[in-house]
Design a protein around this motif. Structure first.
Motif, PDB file in Angstrom:
ATOM      1  N   HIS A  72       0.875  -1.180   0.000  1.00 37.39           N
ATOM      2  CA  HIS A  72       0.000   0.000   0.000  1.00 37.39           C
ATOM      3  C   HIS A  72       0.907   1.224   0.000  1.00 37.39           C
ATOM      4  O   HIS A  72       1.681   1.430   0.934  1.00 37.39           O
ATOM      5  N   GLY A  73       0.832   1.986  -1.072  1.00 33.24           N
ATOM      6  CA  GLY A  73       1.709   3.153  -1.203  1.00 33.24           C
ATOM      7  C   GLY A  73       0.930   4.450  -1.144  1.00 33.24           C
ATOM      8  O   GLY A  73      -0.209   4.528  -1.584  1.00 33.24           O
ATOM      9  N   VAL A  74       1.566   5.462  -0.571  1.00 34.65           N
ATOM     10  CA  VAL A  74       0.933   6.768  -0.420  1.00 34.65           C
ATOM     11  C   VAL A  74       1.949   7.852  -0.784  1.00 34.65           C
ATOM     12  O   VAL A  74       3.138   7.720  -0.479  1.00 34.65           O
ATOM     13  N   PHE A  75       1.491   8.899  -1.473  1.00 38.42           N
ATOM     14  CA  PHE A  75       2.365  10.067  -1.604  1.00 38.42           C
ATOM     15  C   PHE A  75       1.601  11.338  -1.286  1.00 38.42           C
ATOM     16  O   PHE A  75       0.386  11.409  -1.471  1.00 38.42           O
ATOM     17  N   ASP A  76       2.336  12.305  -0.786  1.00 43.97           N
ATOM     18  CA  ASP A  76       1.801  13.640  -0.504  1.00 43.97           C
ATOM     19  C   ASP A  76       2.684  14.638  -1.220  1.00 43.97           C
ATOM     20  O   ASP A  76       3.899  14.652  -1.016  1.00 43.97           O
ATOM     21  N   SER A  77       2.086  15.462  -2.058  1.00 40.32           N
ATOM     22  CA  SER A  77       2.863  16.479  -2.753  1.00 40.32           C
ATOM     23  C   SER A  77       2.328  17.861  -2.433  1.00 40.32           C
ATOM     24  O   SER A  77       1.124  18.061  -2.327  1.00 40.32           O
ATOM     25  N   THR A  78       3.257  18.785  -2.267  1.00 39.30           N
ATOM     26  CA  THR A  78       2.885  20.190  -2.153  1.00 39.30           C
ATOM     27  C   THR A  78       3.277  20.858  -3.468  1.00 39.30           C
ATOM     28  O   THR A  78       4.443  20.819  -3.862  1.00 39.30           O
TER      29      THR A  78
END
Lengths: 239, 248
Positions: A72-78
């Motif tokens: 399970h992969g997650v990314f957060d980008s600003t």
């Protein structure tokens, strides 16, 4: 005469008990399946590149029949965008995240996630602050799941042992921007992952000498029953 | 502006001082004059050839205007001088629209490893011409490079020039007059950037435009030089005759 029904009932009871015992005995050699799940996580971070350690299947637990690996992969980008054009423009941003988990069998399990946003920017307001009518700051989040299961004995052997699986986990991202060709853009991304390994296995088989066991009981029951009949008869006779 | 044609200039300097020979002129002088005339004749003839050779010969008058570079996107209007109908009859108008799009990129790779940066630039310059037709220039450019982790670049330029021509042979009335006609221009520039998950990217783009117009016309003044040429021949003949008579 009371004797006959009572005897018949006893015989019937003894027979039923006997049949039941045999049935139970026949079920005992059947194996029982169990599962064991283990989890490890890599917290959200920039330039994710590390290892996740998970215990291998301990062969004393039983016989490993399959392994399921879930990622399970997650990314957060600003994402920051400022339109510096002398006219309004729609600015777009897309972030793609690729999470790669190295498998003990070779190869990798990939999870691909994507997120995008667009911003209808007004003409440049004169300040590159990513705010106001011509600028914005957006958070983009993406997640993805993928899994792979293994059944072949050669693969299962790689998951079996008393040491740990040492699985490489890397996060790679790409970001693209589009819009009027006078602009400032920034992107920063963190990536995280959770890995779960589920071992399915059979418990060790316990063999029991099932056929011999019920017979003494049956005969004992019969003897007890006949004894009871005899006792009743003797008591009636003595009266 | 109308182009100054060759013939009035080259035919002028040979004559002003010798055009009116005095009565007290010597034979030698007249003979020399005749010789000079004969020598000059081919030259004059050559000079006169362009406007005179064929009654239908056309001439060209040029006009143009340009806009300095300005940050995209922009709209503006160019005023171009019309064809002065006193020059002659306008046959056709050729309009060439030229444009340049210039982008500068600067970037910083904020990841800890090398990463590819692919910049794609698209531009357009559209001119709305009298009569409702349009001339459109399309620009396309790219810059692909790899930056090491933490590295930057600045001032990477992608520049493209384009031009396109259209010729009108009918509907010419908007181009004729003593004033100017308008070309409405719109310049757009658009770009896409592909990079890693962490980076800074600044883009600035300007574009410029110019218009060149050629008026092709049949000169109204084409029969003017003829009396002069005939006079030249007559003068030469008279000079020869005079020389012979004096010699005889």
């Amino acid at each position: 005469m009371n004797l006959r029904p009572a005897l018949a009932a006893l015989l019937l009871a003894a027979g039923a008990a006997s049949a039941q015992a045999v049935t139970i005995g026949a079920q005992l050699p059947h194996v029982t399946s169990q599962t064991l799940s283990l989890e490890a996580s890599a917290p959200l971070q920039a330039n994710l590149s590390s290892f996740l350690d998970l215990a291998k299947f301990n062969p004393t637990l039983g016989t490993l029949t399959s392994v399921l690996v879930e990622l399970h992969g997650v990314f957060d980008s600003t994402v920051k965008m400022e339109n510096k054009s002398s006219s309004g423009s729609t600015l777009g941003a897309t972030v793609n995240g690729t999470l790669s988990l190295g498998l003990p069998t070779g190869g990798a399990l990939l999870a691909l996630a994507s997120a995008n946003t667009s911003f209808a920017a007004a003409r440049y307001d004169g300040t590159t602050d990513y705010a106001g009518a011509s600028g914005t700051i957006r958070m983009l989040t993406g997640s993805a799941d993928s899994s792979s299961s293994f059944h072949a004995p050669a693969d299962l052997a790689l998951f079996t042992g008393t040491d740990n699986l040492h699985l490489a986990i890397t996060g790679q991202g790409s970001a693209s921007f589009s819009g009027a060709s006078n602009r400032s853009t920034r992107v920063a991304t963190t990536t995280g992952a959770t890995v779960r390994v589920t071992y399915s296995y059979d418990l060790p088989v316990i063999t029991t000498p099932t056929a011999a066991v019920p017979e003494p009981g049956t005969w004992a029951l019969m003897a007890a029953g006949l004894g009871m009949v005899g006792l009743l008869a003797s008591r009636r006779r003595s009266r | 502006m109308a182009l100054a044609m060759n013939w009035p200039r080259s035919s002028r300097p040979a004559w002003p001082h010798h055009q009116e020979p005095s009565l007290g002129i010597t034979v030698k002088t007249v003979a020399a004059l005749a010789l000079a005339t004969l020598l000059a004749a081919p030259q004059a003839q050559a000079a006169l050839m362009t406007p005179m050779a064929l009654p239908s010969a056309t001439q060209q008058s040029l006009a143009g205007a340009s806009l300095p570079a300005a940050d995209t996107d922009w709209t503006n209007t160019l005023q171009v001088q019309q064809f002065n109908s006193s020059l002659g009859t306008l046959n056709s108008v050729s309009i060439t629209l030229s444009g340049r799009v210039h982008s500068e990129f600067s970037a910083t790779n904020n990841t800890n490893g090398p990463a590819a940066f692919n910049n794609q630039l698209y531009g357009s310059l559209q001119g709305l011409l009298p009569g409702g037709s349009t001339l459109e220039l399309l620009f396309e450019g790219a810059d692909d490079r790899t930056l090491d982790g933490g590295a930057s670049y600045a001032g990477v330029v992608v520049e493209r020039d384009r031009s396109k021509q259209v010729t009108f042979t009918s509907g010419l009335s908007p181009f004729i007059g003593n004033g100017s006609f308008a070309i409405d221009l719109m310049a757009l520039a658009w770009s896409t950037i592909d990079g890693p998950s962490d980076y800074d990217m600044d883009i600035s783009t300007w574009s410029s435009a110019s218009v060149d117009v050629v008026y092709d016309y049949t000169a109204a003044t084409q029969n003017v030089p003829e009396p002069g040429a005939l006079a030249l021949v007559g003068l030469a003949l008279a000079a020869v005759a005079l020389t012979r008579r004096r010699a005889a």
